[in-house]
Design a protein around this motif. Structure first.
Motif, short mmCIF file in Angstrom:
data_model
loop_
_atom_site.label_atom_id
_atom_site.label_comp_id
_atom_site.label_asym_id
_atom_site.label_seq_id
_atom_site.Cartn_x
_atom_site.Cartn_y
_atom_site.Cartn_z
N ALA A 91 0.83 -1.20 0.00
CA ALA A 91 0.00 0.00 0.00
C ALA A 91 0.86 1.26 0.00
CB ALA A 91 -0.93 -0.01 1.21
N ALA A 92 1.92 1.24 0.81
CA ALA A 92 2.84 2.38 0.84
C ALA A 92 3.54 2.55 -0.51
CB ALA A 92 3.88 2.18 1.95
N ARG A 93 3.91 1.43 -1.12
CA ARG A 93 4.57 1.48 -2.43
C ARG A 93 3.66 2.15 -3.46
NH1 ARG A 93 4.60 -1.73 -7.07
NH2 ARG A 93 6.61 -1.80 -8.19
N ALA A 94 2.41 1.74 -3.51
CA ALA A 94 1.48 2.31 -4.49
C ALA A 94 1.34 3.81 -4.30
CB ALA A 94 0.12 1.62 -4.37
N GLU A 95 1.22 4.25 -3.06
CA GLU A 95 1.07 5.68 -2.79
C GLU A 95 2.32 6.46 -3.20
OE1 GLU A 95 -1.92 5.65 1.11
OE2 GLU A 95 0.11 6.45 1.27
N ASN A 96 3.48 5.94 -2.85
CA ASN A 96 4.72 6.68 -3.10
C ASN A 96 5.12 6.71 -4.56
OD1 ASN A 96 6.48 7.56 -0.46
ND2 ASN A 96 4.99 5.95 0.03
N LEU A 97 4.78 5.68 -5.31
CA LEU A 97 5.06 5.70 -6.74
C LEU A 97 4.09 6.60 -7.48
CD1 LEU A 97 5.90 1.93 -7.47
CD2 LEU A 97 7.49 3.86 -7.33
N ALA A 98 2.85 6.71 -6.97
CA ALA A 98 1.85 7.56 -7.63
C ALA A 98 2.05 9.03 -7.31
CB ALA A 98 0.45 7.12 -7.18
N ALA A 99 2.67 9.34 -6.19
CA ALA A 99 2.87 10.73 -5.79
C ALA A 99 3.87 11.41 -6.71
CB ALA A 99 3.36 10.79 -4.34
N PRO A 100 3.69 12.70 -6.98
CA PRO A 100 4.65 13.41 -7.83
C PRO A 100 6.01 13.54 -7.16
CG PRO A 100 3.07 14.94 -6.87
CD PRO A 100 2.58 13.56 -6.55
N GLN A 101 7.04 13.62 -7.98
CA GLN A 101 8.38 13.79 -7.43
C GLN A 101 8.44 15.05 -6.58
OE1 GLN A 101 11.60 13.06 -10.19
NE2 GLN A 101 12.90 14.59 -9.21
N GLY A 102 9.01 14.92 -5.39
CA GLY A 102 9.10 16.04 -4.48
C GLY A 102 7.94 16.16 -3.52
N ALA A 103 6.95 15.26 -3.62
CA ALA A 103 5.77 15.34 -2.76
C ALA A 103 6.14 15.08 -1.30
CB ALA A 103 4.72 14.32 -3.22
N THR A 104 5.38 15.70 -0.39
CA THR A 104 5.51 15.42 1.03
C THR A 104 4.17 14.95 1.57
OG1 THR A 104 4.98 17.70 1.67
CG2 THR A 104 7.31 17.16 1.31
N GLN A 105 4.18 14.42 2.79
CA GLN A 105 2.97 13.98 3.44
C GLN A 105 3.06 14.35 4.92
OE1 GLN A 105 2.67 9.61 3.61
NE2 GLN A 105 4.86 9.47 3.16
N ARG A 106 1.91 14.52 5.55
CA ARG A 106 1.89 14.86 6.96
C ARG A 106 1.79 13.59 7.79
NH1 ARG A 106 1.51 18.90 10.41
NH2 ARG A 106 1.40 20.45 8.75
N VAL A 107 2.71 13.45 8.74
CA VAL A 107 2.69 12.36 9.71
C VAL A 107 2.81 13.00 11.08
CG1 VAL A 107 3.81 10.27 10.53
CG2 VAL A 107 3.72 10.73 8.09
N GLY A 108 1.81 12.81 11.93
CA GLY A 108 1.78 13.55 13.17
C GLY A 108 1.74 15.03 12.85
N SER A 109 2.66 15.78 13.42
CA SER A 109 2.72 17.22 13.12
C SER A 109 3.81 17.55 12.11
CB SER A 109 2.96 18.00 14.42
OG SER A 109 4.21 17.65 14.99
N ALA A 110 4.47 16.54 11.55
CA ALA A 110 5.61 16.75 10.65
C ALA A 110 5.24 16.56 9.19
CB ALA A 110 6.74 15.80 11.02
N GLN A 111 5.96 17.24 8.33
CA GLN A 111 5.90 17.00 6.89
C GLN A 111 7.10 16.15 6.51
OE1 GLN A 111 2.42 18.33 6.11
NE2 GLN A 111 3.67 18.04 4.30
N VAL A 112 6.87 15.01 5.90
CA VAL A 112 7.93 14.08 5.58
C VAL A 112 7.87 13.71 4.10
CG1 VAL A 112 8.00 13.15 7.92
CG2 VAL A 112 6.50 12.09 6.21
N THR A 113 8.92 13.08 3.63
CA THR A 113 8.99 12.67 2.21
C THR A 113 7.81 11.77 1.85
OG1 THR A 113 11.39 12.79 2.30
CG2 THR A 113 10.43 11.52 0.49
N GLY A 114 7.23 12.01 0.68
CA GLY A 114 6.03 11.26 0.27
C GLY A 114 6.13 10.63 -1.11
N TRP A 115 7.36 10.41 -1.61
CA TRP A 115 7.49 9.82 -2.94
C TRP A 115 8.73 8.94 -3.03
CZ3 TRP A 115 11.67 11.03 -6.31
CH2 TRP A 115 12.52 12.04 -5.83
#
Length: 416
Positions: free
Chosen positions: A191-215
């Motif tokens: 599931a994580a693989r599908a999300e990260n491959l579909a996300a645009p290069q440079g995308a981030t995601q929110r985890v807790g209160s942090a913005q982290v790498t999303g691709w």
């Protein structure tokens, strides 16, 4: 280009001789056309030509075992880190189980009392899975301990380990999969693989209160290299310091079957993963002190790929038994790269010990290449090889030394 990285006849002959397969010794066994790399973009200097020459030298070899190629995974075959991607997904989807009775010290023998206390205070007990999608405090504490090796209050999270054999932060991800089956852990990774491959290069995601790498992206050049090696008769393996169920899911996208992927391995109980890890060499299952990390990678390669049993797996093997090609990007890969007898491909991420050894290039077998996606800028100061480039088992910094004990001088960054 650094003169020491240029290919000369003497260096090429030395590298070929070290494999035990000198030019022409297997000419009769080679097919009419040996595989070559199809992608030229992204390869620095004569790196592609040297890899093609290695392929040609081993192409169609008959008799004995296949030549072995071993790749690190994160930032070597792909851009970014599949362990991180999976951990972020687990937090965003409430998939981490709390330890029994809230005793976080059971999740890692190296977790400090301060970290165990911080996690107990931040995360609820008596729940089936932690509500980290909505409980920001719990998610932030877990993320800090995993990502920073410290609590949110700045207390050291892990201690008492051999820095050449394990990295407790990496191991902790595998240990936090406790309670799930291997198949369930693989489904989370998928599931994580599908999300990260579909996300645009440079995308981030929110985890807790942090913005982290999303691709995440596969390197086309490394997929091409793996294809060429397999077509040329190599036995190709992935060895990663991410959990093995995670690596298995991702490796297939690079043409490597799960049976040829080695990651951090949990022990199991009643069909479910535990917080303890499989051992290697002299380290027994459940001791949790050696993972696929620096010298631990050497052990796991020797044990699982080269078939070396017991404590001998921790030692450098005779040249005829070792991998011919190795590829990595970090100090965590130094030992198994040094063991390779043919070529050692290094993607330059400005890691001190690795780049000290690669740039010194004493035997002419090191290939330095910029990272294929978003390469690092040139490091403007020399690598501190002669002073602090090496991390000892106790975590202290020391000079980087050659096999004979002499110190490698500081090296300038020249491939970027």
């Amino acid at each position: 280009m650094n003169d020491k990285l240029r290919t000369g006849a003497a260096a090429a002959a030395l590298a070929l001789a070290a494999t035990g397969l000198l030019p022409g010794t297997q000419a009769e066994a080679r097919p009419a056309a040996c595989p070559t790399l199809k992608i030229s973009d992204g390869w620095y200097g004569d790196n592609k030509a040297r890899i093609d020459a290695l392929l040609a030298d081993h192409c169609g070899a008959e008799g004995g075992r296949k030549p072995v190629a071993v790749f690190d995974w994160d930032n070597t075959v792909i851009k970014n880190d599949v362990g991180d991607a999976t951990f972020y997904w687990l937090l965003r989807n409430d998939r981490i189980r709390p330890p029994k009775d809230g005793d976080w010290s059971t999740t890692s023998r190296h977790l400090t009392p301060e970290a165990a206390t911080a996690l107990r205070a931040a995360c609820p007990t008596g729940v089936r899975t932690l509500p980290t999608a909505t409980d920001t405090g719990c998610a932030d504490e877990l993320l800090s301990v995993y990502g920073n090796g410290a609590t949110t209050a700045g207390k050291t999270a892990f201690a008492g380990y051999d820095h050449r054999r394990t990295e407790p932060q990496y191991a902790w991800l595998a240990q936090l999969l406790h309670g799930w089956t291997t198949r369930q852990a693989a489904s989370f990774a998928a599931a994580a693989r599908a999300e990260n491959l579909a996300a645009p290069q440079g995308a981030t995601q929110r985890v807790g209160s942090a913005q982290v790498t999303g691709w995440v992206r596969y390197y086309d050049q490394q997929r091409d290299l793996i294809r060429a090696l397999k077509d040329g008769g190599f036995d190709v393996w992935i060895v990663s310091a991410s959990p093995e169920p995670v690596v298995d899911v991702w490796a297939k996208g690079a043409g490597v079957d799960a049976s040829h992927a080695v990651g951090i391995r949990n022990t199991t109980e009643h069909g479910r993963l535990t917080s303890h890890l499989k051992g290697c060499g002299s380290v027994r299952d459940g001791e949790d002190t050696m993972i696929t990390y620096v010298d631990g990678k050497r052990c796991w390669i020797n044990q699982e790929i080269l078939g070396v049993p017991g404590p001998a797996a921790e030692r450098v093997q005779p040249a005829a038994r070792r991998q011919v090609l190795a590829a990595g990007d970090s100090d965590t890969d130094v030992s198994f790269l040094r063991d390779a007898t043919g070529l050692r491909l290094v993607l330059n991420r400005n890691k001190n010990e690795l780049m000290c050894r690669a740039y010194e290039n004493g035997d002419g077998r090191w290939l330095v290449n910029p990272v294929f996606i978003e390469p690092k800028k040139r490091k403007t100061t020399p690598y501190p090889c002669a002073t602090t480039g090496y991390t000892a088992s106790d975590g202290t910094a020391a000079p980087v030394r050659r096999e004979d004990g002499t110190v490698i001088p500081d090296q300038l960054d020249s491939v970027f």
